[in-house]
Design a protein around this motif. Sequence first.
Motif, short mmCIF file in Angstrom:
data_model
loop_
_atom_site.label_atom_id
_atom_site.label_comp_id
_atom_site.label_asym_id
_atom_site.label_seq_id
_atom_site.Cartn_x
_atom_site.Cartn_y
_atom_site.Cartn_z
N ARG A 97 30.65 0.22 -24.06
CA ARG A 97 31.10 0.47 -25.42
C ARG A 97 30.98 1.95 -25.78
NH1 ARG A 97 34.82 -1.05 -27.29
NH2 ARG A 97 34.26 -0.47 -29.39
N ALA A 98 29.85 2.54 -25.40
CA ALA A 98 29.63 3.95 -25.75
C ALA A 98 30.66 4.83 -25.05
CB ALA A 98 28.21 4.36 -25.40
N TYR B 276 41.94 6.06 -30.69
CA TYR B 276 40.72 6.83 -30.93
C TYR B 276 40.91 7.83 -32.06
CZ TYR B 276 37.06 10.27 -30.32
OH TYR B 276 36.03 11.12 -30.56
N THR C 211 34.03 4.29 -26.97
CA THR C 211 34.10 4.95 -28.28
C THR C 211 33.82 6.45 -28.18
OG1 THR C 211 31.78 4.44 -28.69
CG2 THR C 211 33.38 2.88 -29.54
N ARG C 212 33.65 6.91 -26.96
CA ARG C 212 33.37 8.34 -26.69
C ARG C 212 32.11 8.83 -27.37
NH1 ARG C 212 39.70 10.43 -26.40
NH2 ARG C 212 40.42 8.41 -25.68
N ASP C 213 31.13 7.94 -27.51
CA ASP C 213 29.83 8.36 -28.02
C ASP C 213 28.94 8.81 -26.88
OD1 ASP C 213 30.31 7.90 -30.68
OD2 ASP C 213 29.80 5.78 -30.54
N LEU C 214 29.24 8.33 -25.67
CA LEU C 214 28.46 8.72 -24.49
C LEU C 214 29.25 9.80 -23.77
CD1 LEU C 214 26.17 8.40 -22.49
CD2 LEU C 214 27.27 6.39 -21.56
N GLN D 131 24.52 13.63 -31.20
CA GLN D 131 24.30 13.84 -29.77
C GLN D 131 23.16 14.80 -29.45
OE1 GLN D 131 27.90 14.41 -27.57
NE2 GLN D 131 28.73 12.45 -28.22
N GLU E 16 37.01 -3.01 -36.31
CA GLU E 16 36.29 -2.46 -35.17
C GLU E 16 34.83 -2.91 -35.17
OE1 GLU E 16 35.22 1.51 -34.82
OE2 GLU E 16 35.42 1.52 -32.65
N LEU F 273 23.28 4.20 -30.16
CA LEU F 273 22.98 5.06 -29.03
C LEU F 273 21.86 6.05 -29.36
CD1 LEU F 273 24.41 4.70 -26.41
CD2 LEU F 273 25.75 6.74 -26.87
N ILE G 113 31.28 -7.99 -28.95
CA ILE G 113 31.01 -7.48 -27.60
C ILE G 113 29.52 -7.38 -27.38
CG2 ILE G 113 31.22 -5.48 -26.08
CD1 ILE G 113 33.84 -4.83 -27.20
N MET G 114 28.83 -6.81 -28.35
CA MET G 114 27.39 -6.62 -28.20
C MET G 114 26.68 -7.96 -28.07
SD MET G 114 26.93 -3.52 -27.93
CE MET G 114 26.59 -1.90 -28.57
N ASN H 80 41.16 6.19 -35.53
CA ASN H 80 39.89 5.59 -35.93
C ASN H 80 38.86 6.67 -36.23
OD1 ASN H 80 38.24 3.35 -36.36
ND2 ASN H 80 37.38 3.50 -34.30
N HIS H 81 38.82 7.68 -35.39
CA HIS H 81 37.79 8.71 -35.53
C HIS H 81 38.05 9.58 -36.75
CE1 HIS H 81 34.58 11.24 -34.01
NE2 HIS H 81 35.35 12.31 -34.14
N ALA I 268 33.95 14.04 -38.93
CA ALA I 268 33.61 13.05 -37.91
C ALA I 268 33.05 13.74 -36.67
CB ALA I 268 34.83 12.23 -37.54
N GLU J 104 33.17 -5.02 -32.20
CA GLU J 104 31.99 -4.39 -31.62
C GLU J 104 30.81 -5.37 -31.61
OE1 GLU J 104 32.06 -0.94 -30.97
OE2 GLU J 104 30.02 -0.90 -30.21
N MET K 168 40.57 -1.37 -40.90
CA MET K 168 40.51 -0.98 -39.50
C MET K 168 39.06 -0.77 -39.08
SD MET K 168 42.73 2.00 -37.72
CE MET K 168 42.62 2.43 -35.98
#
Lengths: 431, 431
Positions: free
Chosen positions: A322-323, A205, A326-329, B27, B238, B256, B245-246, A208-209, B19, B242, B234
């Motif tokens: 997924r959210a 994480y 990826t820690r978006d949720l 959010q 991803e 989101l 998966i979706m 990537n982040h 980021a 992603e 990378m």
Amino acid sequence: VEAQDQDLLVDLLGQLHEADQADLLEQVSPQDRESLVRLWGERFDGAVLYELEEGVRDEILEIVDPRVLASAVQEMETDDLVYLVEDMEDAQKAEVLGALDDADRVAVEASLQYEEYTAGRLMSREMVTCPPHWTVGEAIDFMRASEDLPETFYKVILVDPRMHVAGTVALGSIMANRREVKLIDLADTAPRLIRADQPNEDVAYLFNHYHMVSAPVVDGDGRLVGVITIDDAMEILEEEVEEDIMRLGGVGDEELSDSVWETARARFPWLAVNLVTAIIASLVIALFEDTIEAIVALAVLMPIIASMGGNAATQTLTVAVRALATRDLTRANAWRIIRRETLVGLGNGIAFAVIIAGVGLAWFGSPMLGVVLALAMVINLLVAGLSGILIPMALEKAGADPALASGTFVTTVTDVVGFFAFLGLAGILLL
Amino acid sequence: VEAQDQDLLVDLLGQLHEADQADLLEQVSPQDRESLVRLWGERFDGAVLYELEEGVRDEILEIVDPRVLASAVQEMETDDLVYLVEDMEDAQKAEVLGALDDADRVAVEASLQYEEYTAGRLMSREMVTCPPHWTVGEAIDFMRASEDLPETFYKVILVDPRMHVAGTVALGSIMANRREVKLIDLADTAPRLIRADQPNEDVAYLFNHYHMVSAPVVDGDGRLVGVITIDDAMEILEEEVEEDIMRLGGVGDEELSDSVWETARARFPWLAVNLVTAIIASLVIALFEDTIEAIVALAVLMPIIASMGGNAATQTLTVAVRALATRDLTRANAWRIIRRETLVGLGNGIAFAVIIAGVGLAWFGSPMLGVVLALAMVINLLVAGLSGILIPMALEKAGADPALASGTFVTTVTDVVGFFAFLGLAGILLL
């Protein structure tokens, strides 16, 4: 080729990258694999082992001559060695470790002290460190004099005498500056550090982040113990996502080279769970046997409601899992997302209610059957949206992997609610 | 905080990585987002734009003052700029490009000539090149004299006068050698090159498979045009996973932060396809209305067979889609994998046939019903294994994405076969 011509074989394989040699070994049959490795003999390359998937690697480890193995591993970097050694049986592990020179062996053993799937296992011990007061010139002279520089490195880490990290300097900026410039003036003096006990997931994480390229790893006292580079992080990221995909599909960590028996056994538990939940759904249907007996059309139509609910729930679930990964949720937007999924469920529920009412009416000519279908559709898609978001969030909160069990829970809910709503409403409105 | 104190806000946000600033913007609610960006004013940072997901970015681009935007983008690297600009409307694009200095504008425009989702769009134009005959000392002096070195780079690319790549030299080995050593002697003289028109997918695969750190990008004539580094790869990796998966979950590329209306509309088509396939399954059930009317227990039990088939097929499908994506499933091992999946389906089919026969017998007390359940289970799990592997392989061969449509096709097959086998056998054996 497999007719005993070792030179030709080594020659042909030598033209391939190790990753491709490993792919080749994975794709041939176990018999061919064995004769290939035997023919390869002492010219077998340790780097290939690193590239192989676990099942095939274990097979090959049993075939390869221990002496060949020992010489093959001597040239590997310590982080790759850790990865290779961690799953070995004790006797084999001792043999490989014994073949290493002292410095490497100590490094590998120290890494093995950390828990599996943490930064401590992942990190490499090969790194370049300098005192912070050195100049560019001193650093370059030091590197020129070193015999054992890591194969690839991107940053020089500045450490004080107690091994605390004072900063990192990119090689590029060392190159770009004059010999008398002080390293500390070029350094990022607050680099993101990774603790050796942080799980792989966090490492992937962070890289990537924050678009990191390499990061110093420190122990509990903040002392530098290793370094993780982006290529390790990329591998971990892929493994983590792979795991999510597999778990969402109800598959464990199976590999393409697993045997029929291994594969069937690995998939059995998941199907068994599904059998139980399917029987629960059947019990709901059994409650309405009289209703179905009176109107057989209900049996024909009921799978449509359940299937639409299952699909809508899977959509929401996929997004939620997924959210979360990826820690978006997060707690900050959880309510907004729950509200959104509820409204999406309601919206599509109403849209498909209109359509399915039309289908019911056209097919069976009963307006009331259309009403029952429509109501059941709205209810089930609404419940699908709600359970698709709430169940993975609850699993995450309980410390479980939301990808692992959500699917079964969620479709059980939509099956049960779907059958209950449709048959129940039919019992009330049609009989 | 949103009570107009710009200094405090900028101060607080300044402590965060871009980021994280982007995450914050994603959010909060759209209203808060707007007032936040307005308050941020001219101290808004272009790097944040790059981090945002598309929907939110478009929103913010409409709010931000064009002058602020123009100054914000000036410091960005060309590859990030390309990513930012490619989805903009023409007017906005022209404005941003106009704000760049000539060299950057030409570089961005040249990258935009390449197709979307290819290496040409992904690559950075900032790179360090030297003639192959230079020495380590000359290279270091050259870099010290350069004013505009890329922020991060790992390799020096050796090019001849016609811009053909002669090799790459890692910064680490330049550092480790004396000034008089020739670069060409340190170089990897056959580096893997990426063609500017290769799709992103290939780029991600090559970096991941060969553990590459950076790669020169060449045009159709083999001339160096840019460089791709592992951090880009990378991100692409991803994105690709992603997307898989979706698509496996029946969701498009939603984000989101999408609104209820956008989300519902995006998910509608997939549910519509599912409705059609569910109706097809219902038509199969309708064929056996008389059988069900005679034995209502069939209606209670039939979803179990369909559900087990659907789950077993999803397991196989997930493995197949992943193996195709990682290029582990190739023509070389296709037959072996098809055979394995068939046998796994048969094996688990037999295991669950025994269990379900027991359940049927215990629940309804009819041995013949147990036999029907058992036979239908074996048939459906066998078909599930076969279709789970063959359908994604066929889609791949036809040039479609196996992740996109396999799920619906495969569960349609298992629903139809499940209902047909169970009700058909019941009609023959029980009536």
